[in-house]
Design an enzyme around this catalytic site. Structure first.
Site, PDB file in Angstrom:
ATOM      1  CG  HIS A   1      -0.571  -3.180  36.511  1.00 32.60           C
ATOM      2  ND1 HIS A   1      -1.408  -4.273  36.473  1.00 32.60           N
ATOM      3  CD2 HIS A   1      -1.311  -2.160  37.018  1.00 32.60           C
ATOM      4  CE1 HIS A   1      -2.601  -3.938  36.924  1.00 32.60           C
ATOM      5  NE2 HIS A   1      -2.574  -2.657  37.260  1.00 32.60           N
TER       6      HIS A   1
ATOM      7  CB  CYS B   1      -3.524   0.733  36.991  1.00 28.91           C
ATOM      8  SG  CYS B   1      -2.802   1.499  38.465  1.00 28.91           S
TER       9      CYS B   1
END
Length: 306
Positions: free
Chosen positions: A187, A203
């Site tokens: 992301h 992440c």
């Protein structure tokens, strides 16, 4: 050190390269940057050249990361060896803090600096073999119970859901991986700092322009391989023997990645012990850990050439 490092105007987003010929793994080129009187921080330069912060720091040991000295010449590490394995889909090398994307049907690779998970429990980004499961623009963020607890311990009470917008730490695009129930994503970010560092809750974080390009070009179902390899080697078609060494990822808060042991595979040991390799130069490269390809060919002494 192997380079043709040049002083040149550099396009910050020129991170796509033609694939090297069969048997070669070397791509890119290093550059020099002369620090201006008000040259800004190392983080600002990392963003300007679209490289990771730690990669820039490793390539320039001793530089002040906050106020690089005006007039000093910095090496911008744009040259690298492709990771071992198939040249397809998405390959993330955690130790390298880089992502390699091989678009289907094209003879090219695009390389992005990334931020990965911090030390500690569920915050570590795991290695995996998986696929892209889903893509979303303007994603909402639903922090896990553990994340909310960590924020609360620091006096920050997170809501159950963070809506899309400038306060969303996921940025404007998210790509979900299928493994582990889909909890790991690639992301963007609403903060410039942290690309090329261990900063996330597990992440993989990219600069906003980079995740936007990846989101646009990479289809759902793309194969993904996440590895953790601190050292890469190559025997180029012309016989040049190269080694690229990165600092290993810490496993404990007290670890110093500058001196953590680098464990060589049997293939790496054979590469180092080969008559064509100068083992002492390779050992120096393993100690220096510049993150850039270094030539380690053994060269005959002058007396042997006469």
């Amino acid at each position: 050190m192997l380079v043709c490092a040049t002083l040149a105007t550099f396009n910050a987003h020129a991170n796509s390269y033609p694939l090297p010929p069969e048997g070669s793994r070397l791509i890119g080129q290093n550059f020099f940057h002369v620090v201006a009187d008000d040259g800004g921080s190392l983080e600002a330069l990392a963003k300007q050249y679209n490289v990771g912060f730690l990669a820039l720091l490793q390539a320039n040991p001793g530089v002040d990361p906050y106020v690089p000295r005006a007039g000093s010449v910095l090496t911008i590490p744009g040259q690298m060896l492709l990771p071992d394995g198939p040249r397809q889909g998405l390959v993330v090398n955690l130790a390298e803090l880089r992502l390699y994307y091989y678009p289907a049907g094209k003879n090219s690779v695009t390389v992005y600096p990334i931020g990965i998970g911090q030390l500690g429990g569920d915050m570590v980004t795991p290695t995996m073999v998986t696929t892209v499961a889903d893509k979303r623009a303007n994603p909402t963020w639903t922090p896990t119970a553990n994340i909310r607890a960590r924020y609360l311990a620091n006096g920050i009470k997170l809501p159950p859901v963070i809506p899309a917008g400038p306060d969303n730490p996921m940025g404007h695009h998210a790509i979900r991986l299928a493994a582990f129930g889909g909890v790991y994503l690639l992301h963007g970010t609403n903060a410039d700092f942290g690309i090329g560092m261990r900063v996330s809750s597990g992440c993989i974080r990219l600069r906003d322009d980079d995740i936007k390009a990846l989101y646009k070009d990479m289809p759902v179902g793309t194969p993904v391989r996440i590895i953790n390899t601190a050292i890469k080697t190559s025997i180029e078609p012309d016989g040049t023997r190269l080694v690229e060494v990165h600092q290993p990822l810490s496993k404990d808060i007290n670890d110093d990645p500058k001196v953590l042991p680098i464990v060589l595979s049997e293939q790496m040991k054979q590469f180092q012990s080969a008559a064509e390799t100068d083992a002492s130069v390779m050992e120096q490269a393993m100690q220096h850990r510049s993150g850039m390809p270094v030539e380690v060919n053994a060269h005959a002494s002058v007396s042997n050439q006469i």
